[in-house]
Design an enzyme around this catalytic site. Structure first.
Site, PDB file in Angstrom:
ATOM      1  N   HIS A   1       0.816  -1.221   0.000  1.00 36.45           N
ATOM      2  CA  HIS A   1       0.000   0.000   0.000  1.00 36.45           C
ATOM      3  C   HIS A   1       0.845   1.265   0.000  1.00 36.45           C
ATOM      4  CE1 HIS A   1       0.157  -0.187   4.536  1.00 36.45           C
ATOM      5  NE2 HIS A   1       0.140   1.112   4.402  1.00 36.45           N
TER       6      HIS A   1
ATOM      7  N   ASP B   1       1.241  -7.729   2.290  1.00 42.16           N
ATOM      8  CA  ASP B   1       1.319  -6.286   2.015  1.00 42.16           C
ATOM      9  C   ASP B   1       2.771  -5.823   1.839  1.00 42.16           C
ATOM     10  OD1 ASP B   1       0.881  -3.584   1.790  1.00 42.16           O
ATOM     11  OD2 ASP B   1      -0.514  -3.468   3.478  1.00 42.16           O
TER      12      ASP B   1
ATOM     13  N   SER C   1       4.055   2.042   8.541  1.00 39.47           N
ATOM     14  CA  SER C   1       3.838   1.079   7.470  1.00 39.47           C
ATOM     15  C   SER C   1       5.133   0.849   6.728  1.00 39.47           C
ATOM     16  CB  SER C   1       2.808   1.620   6.488  1.00 39.47           C
ATOM     17  OG  SER C   1       1.558   1.199   6.877  1.00 39.47           O
TER      18      SER C   1
END
Ligand code: ARG
Ligand code: GLU
Length: 728
Positions: free
Chosen positions: A83, A219, A646
Site C-alpha cells: 500500500h 502487504d 507502514s
C-alpha cells in the site's frame, strides 16, 4: 465511584505499560537500552544507533516522506508495503498492462521502473539542539521578535550541520516545543520499482480485512535505491547505479514463537497521547463522527462506481483506499477509547495533576496551563467544526473533485498578477500538470453523484453561519446541474485551453463559472472567517500544552515519558504476542497460508483468488520458509506503532528482519491516543511469506539471491558470531 475505578485503571495502566508503550528517539537509546535488554534484546546500543560506524539505523529508510522501508541487500534493494508502493504501481499500470491485477517483476536491473519525484531518505544523525534553538530567547519577548530569533537560530544550526556535505537537515520540535532535535538526512532521488505481487496478495482482504485480525495480506512491494557513480544521491537518470548501503538487514528464516522479542524501527507520523480530557471528548463526540459521516457518503458512490466497470475500478482504486482507510481507523478508535473509558482515565490523571500543581506555589503555572488550555479549546472548537467539514468537502480532495481543479488556479492567478513572464510560464505548466493528473483518475458522472450525495450531508453538518454562499442561495440540485453541465472545471479540454490562454483579464470570465463560484465562496469562509481564529487559538493551545507537558515532566519525573510521534525516526519494542481484545474471544498471534483459502471460500470479492494462487496454496511447496509444516503469513506483536510505521522493519533480538509492519488490529487503533497493553497489537507480514511469494509464487529467485538469509542449519554458528553479521 467512577472516578475511583478510573484511578485504579490509571495506576494499573502506568505499571503495565512500561515495557511496550512508547515511540523512542533512537539517538537517546542509552536511556532505555537497559529495559530493551531486560526484555530480550541481544544487540548492543551501538549496533542499533551509531553515527561513527554503520548501525541498524542506516538500513531504515523513510519511504517517499510517508511510509518506512528497509534495505535488504548490498545493492540497495528496498522492502516496503504494497500500500506504500500502491501509487507508483498504479501509475505504471494500464488496462493492458495491469500490474495491480497481475503483479510485476523486473527480471534484471534494466527492467526496473523509474518513479519521477519519489524519494528515500537515510537518517545521518539526530541531535538534541534545544539549547541552541533557545539561545537569545527570553520569556517576555514579543511573539514576532521571538519567531524571528528562532528562525535565525534554526538557520545557523542547519548551516553548521550541513556545510560542505551533500546532506539536508531540519529541526523538529518535540513535546510541543519542550525540546528540539536536528535531523540530518541523505535524500536519495532515484527509486525504482523492482517488483510487486498482484492485488490478490498485496491487498488480499481489501477493506473487509483492513485494520482487522486475523489477517492474511501479503502487504509488500520491492524497490531499489539508485545513486550516482560516487554512491551519493543523484537525480533520476539511466546512468545511475544501485546504492551500496552502510548496512542492510539479514533475513531470518528461523522458527518463531509467542513471547519472542520484537522491535519496530521506523517513522511514526502522529500521536496525541497527552491531550486533555476535554479535547479527547471533542474528538470522540464531534470531530470523528462528523468526518465518518462525510466519508460514508462519498464512499457509497465510489464503491458502486468501482463495481460497475473495470476502468472506474482502476481509476478510483487508490482514492477509495485512502478514504476508507482513515474512516475505518476512526471507527476503531472510538470503540477502543469508549471501551477503556479513556476520558475517565484522563480526568483522573488531571485531578491528580491539579492537586500536585496546586500544592506548591512554583507549580501553580502548571495548574493554570490546564485551565487556560480548556478555555482555548472550547473557543477553538467552534471554528474547528466548520474547518473539519470544509477539509472533508473541499480541501482534502475527497469530496467533489472539480473543487481541486479550482484550487490549482490559485497560483496561476497570483503569477498572472505578477506580470513576470517566467513565473507565468511555470505556473501554467504546473497547473496543467496538476489538472492532467486529476483527470487521469476522474469520471464526471461519479463526481456528479458524489456532489449530489455529499453536499446535503455537508449542509446538514456545518454550522449555518459558515455555509458557503452558493449553497445558501440555491438548491443543491440546481447548483449541481449548472456545474456539471457548464463549468470548465469538469471539462479537461476547456480547462487546459483556459490555462494556456490565461492572461490578466481571463479571471474576470471564469469568475462567473458556477464551479469556480462555489470554490470562491468556500475560500471566502475559510480565509476571512476561520483562518485567523483557528491560528490564534491553535497557537494559544500549543503554548499551554507546552507548559502542561513541562508540568508532567517536572511533577511526575518517575512516570514513563516519550514524546508524541511527529514523523521522525523512532524505536518501539515488545513481543510477538496475541491478545484477548473482547470478552470471550482470543486472538492467536499468527496466521497461515491455509487461512487465505478459507477466506476465499466465503465468496466475498475482497478475498478473490486467481487459479494460479489457488494452485500455489494447494501445492504446499513451502521450501525453506515453513515452520512445523505451516507457512506463516502474518503475526501480531505488542509494539506501539501508528500511521507512517507502514513498511517498517520488524526486527528480532539479533537484528535480523522477521517481517514488515503494515497495520494494527481494529481494537488497537486507540493507541494513537492511549496505549492499552492488553489490547494494542501491530500486524506484521511474516518475512517468510514475503520470500515465498517472491520465490515460489512469482519466480523471482534472483532477488532472493541478493539477500542474506539466516537459516536453521546456521543457527548455532550465528549465535556465536557478532549478531549483525550473519551467513548467506
Ligand atoms: N490500514 C493500513 C494503514 O493504515 C493499510 C491500508 C491500506 N489497505 C487498504 N485496504 N486500504 O495504512
Ligand atoms: N497502515 C499504516 C500506515 O500506512 C500503519 C498502520 C497503523 O496506523 O498502525 O502507516
Amino acid at each position: 465511584m467512577k472516578k475511583l475505578f478510573a484511578t485504579l485503571i490509571l495506576s494499573l495502566f502506568t505499571v503495565f505499560t512500561f515495557a511496550h508503550e512508547g515511540m523512542w528517539i533512537p539517538s537517546l537509546i542509552k536511556m532505555y537500552y537497559p529495559q530493551m535488554k531486560a526484555d530480550g534484546l541481544k544487540l548492543t546500543a551501538d549496533q542499533i544507533y551509531n553515527i561513527n560506524s554503520s548501525s541498524l539505523k542506516d538500513a531504515v529508510i523513510h519511504f517517499n516522506g510517508g511510509c518506512t522501508s528497509e534495505i535488504v541487500s548490498e545493492k540497495g534493494l528496498l522492502l516496503t508495503n504494497h500500500h506504500c508502493g500502491f501509487g507508483a504501481i498504479q501509475s505504471h499500470s494500464t488496462v493492458e498492462k495491469d500490474y495491480l491485477k497481475n503483479g510485476f517483476w523486473a527480471k534484471s536491473l534494466d527492467e526496473e521502473l523509474m518513479n519521477q519525484g519519489m524519494t528515500a531518505t537515510r537518517i545521518v544523525r539526530i541531535d538534541d539542539v534545544t539549547s541552541e534553538v533557545m539561545e537569545g530567547l527570553t520569556e517576555g519577548m514579543e511573539s514576532a521578535q521571538y519567531q524571528m530569533k528562532i528562525r535565525e537560530n534554526y538557520g545557523k544550526i542547519i548551516k553548521a550541520a550541513t556545510e560542505d556535505t551533500h546532506y539536508e537537515a531540519e529541526i523538529e520540535s518535540y513535546d510541543y516545543g519542550n525540546s528540539y532535535f536536528i535531523i540530518v538526512k541523505e535524500v536519495f532521488k532515484d527509486i525504482r520499482l523492482v517488483g510487486t505481487p498482484p492485488n490478490e496478495i498485496g491487498k488480499f482482504g481489501g477493506d473487509t480485512d483492513n485494520w482487522v485480525w486475523p489477517r492474511h495480506t501479503g502487504d509488500f512491494s520491492v524497490f531499489r535505491i539508485y545513486v550516482g557513480k560516487d554512491n551519493k544521491p543523484a537525480e533520476a537518470s539511466k546512468d545511475n547505479v544501485p546504492y551500496k548501503p552502510l548496512h542492510y538487514f539479514p533475513i531470518s528464516l528461523l522458527p518463531k514463537q509467542e513471547g519472542d522479542f520484537t522491535m519496530v524501527y521506523g517513522f511514526p507520523g502522529r500521536t496525541e497521547e497527552y491531550i486533555s480530557a476535554a479535547r479527547l471528548q471533542y474528538i470522540m463526540k464531534t470531530e470523528r463522527p462528523m468526518r465518518i459521516a462525510m466519508r460514508d457518503k462519498t464512499m457509497s458512490v465510489i464503491k458502486a462506481a468501482m463495481r460497475s466497470n473495470n476502468e472506474l475500478n482502476l481509476k478510483y482504486a487508490a482514492k477509495q483506499a485512502r478514504i476508507a482507510n482513515a474512516w475505518k481507523k476512526w471507527k476503531g478508535q472510538l470503540i477502543g477509547l469508549t471501551n477503556i473509558d479513556a476520558i475517565s482515565i484522563k480526568e483522573a490523571y488531571e485531578d491528580e495533576y491539579m492537586k500536585k500543581a496546586n500544592s506548591k506555589s512554583e507549580w501553580k503555572k502548571y495548574a493554570n496551563a490546564l485551565t487556560l488550555f480548556s478555555d482555548l479549546q472550547r473557543m477553538y472548537q467552534t471554528y474547528d467544526e466548520a474547518y473539519i467539514l470544509l477539509n472533508e468537502y473541499c480541501y482534502y480532495g475527497y469530496g467533489p473533485e472539480f473543487l481541486k481543479n479550482a484550487s490549482y488556479m490559485k497560483n496561476l492567478r497570483v503569477a498572472l498578477e505578477s506580470e513576470d513572464e517566467e513565473k507565468i510560464k511555470k505556473a501554467k505548466e504546473r497547473a496543467i500538470g496538476k489538472v492532467k493528473g486529476l483527470f487521469k483518475n476522474y469520471d464526471l458522472e461519479t463526481d456528479r453523484k458524489i456532489f449530489n450525495v455529499l453536499t446535503p450531508e455537508f449542509i446538514n453538518l456545518i454550522p449555518k453561519e459558515y455555509l458557503p454562499y452558493a449553497l445558501q442561495k440555491e438548491e443543491v440540485a440546481k447548483v449541481s446541474d449548472k456545474i456539471y453541465s457548464s463549468s470548465i472545471l469538469v471539462d479537461q479540454e476547456k480547462l487546459i485551453d483556459f490555462i494556456e490562454k490565461a492572461n490578466s483579464k481571463s479571471f474576470k470570465k471564469i469568475e462567473k463559472d458556477p464551479g469556480f463560484l462555489l470554490y470562491q465562496d468556500i475560500e471566502d469562509v475559510f480565509q476571512t472567517r476561520l483562518l485567523t481564529n483557528l491560528r490564534h487559538y491553535y497557537t494559544g493551545m500549543n503554548e499551554q500544552m507546552k507548559i502542561y507537558l513541562a508540568g508532567k515532566l517536572e511533577m511526575f519525573p518517575d512516570k514513563n515519558h516519550w514524546p508524541d510521534a511527529n514523523g521522525t525516526m523512532r524505536i518501539t519494542w515488545g513481543k510477538l504476542e496475541g491478545s484477548a481484545p473482547r470478552d470471550g474471544m482470543e486472538y492467536k498471534p499468527h496466521t497461515t497460508l491455509d487461512g487465505i483459502y478459507q477466506k476465499y471460500m466465503t465468496g466475498n470479492p475482497d478475498f478473490e483468488l486467481s487459479d494460479k494462487m489457488i494452485q500455489a496454496i494447494k501445492k504446499k511447496d513451502y521450501g525453506n520458509y515453513a515452520q512445523d509444516g505451516e507457512l506463516w503469513t502474518c503475526f501480531t506483536g505488542s509494539n506501539h506503532t501508528t500511521g507512517g510505521n507502514s513498511g517498517s522493519p520488524v526486527i528480532d533480538e539479533n537484528g535480523n528482519l522477521i517481517g514488515i509492519n503494515f497495520d494494527r488490529s481494529w481494537e488497537s487503533t486507540m493507541s494513537d491516543f492511549m496505549f492499552d497493553p492488553n489490547v494494542c497489537r501491530n500486524i506484521t507480514v511474516d518475512i517468510r511469506y514475503v520470500l515465498w511469494v517472491i520465490d515460489k509464487f512469482s519466480g523471482a529467485e534472483h532477488l532472493i539471491k541478493e539477500m542474506k538469509l539466516v537459516t536453521v542449519s546456521k543457527k548455532k554458528l550465528i549465535k556465536n558470531e557478532q549478531p549483525l553479521k550473519s551467513e548467506d
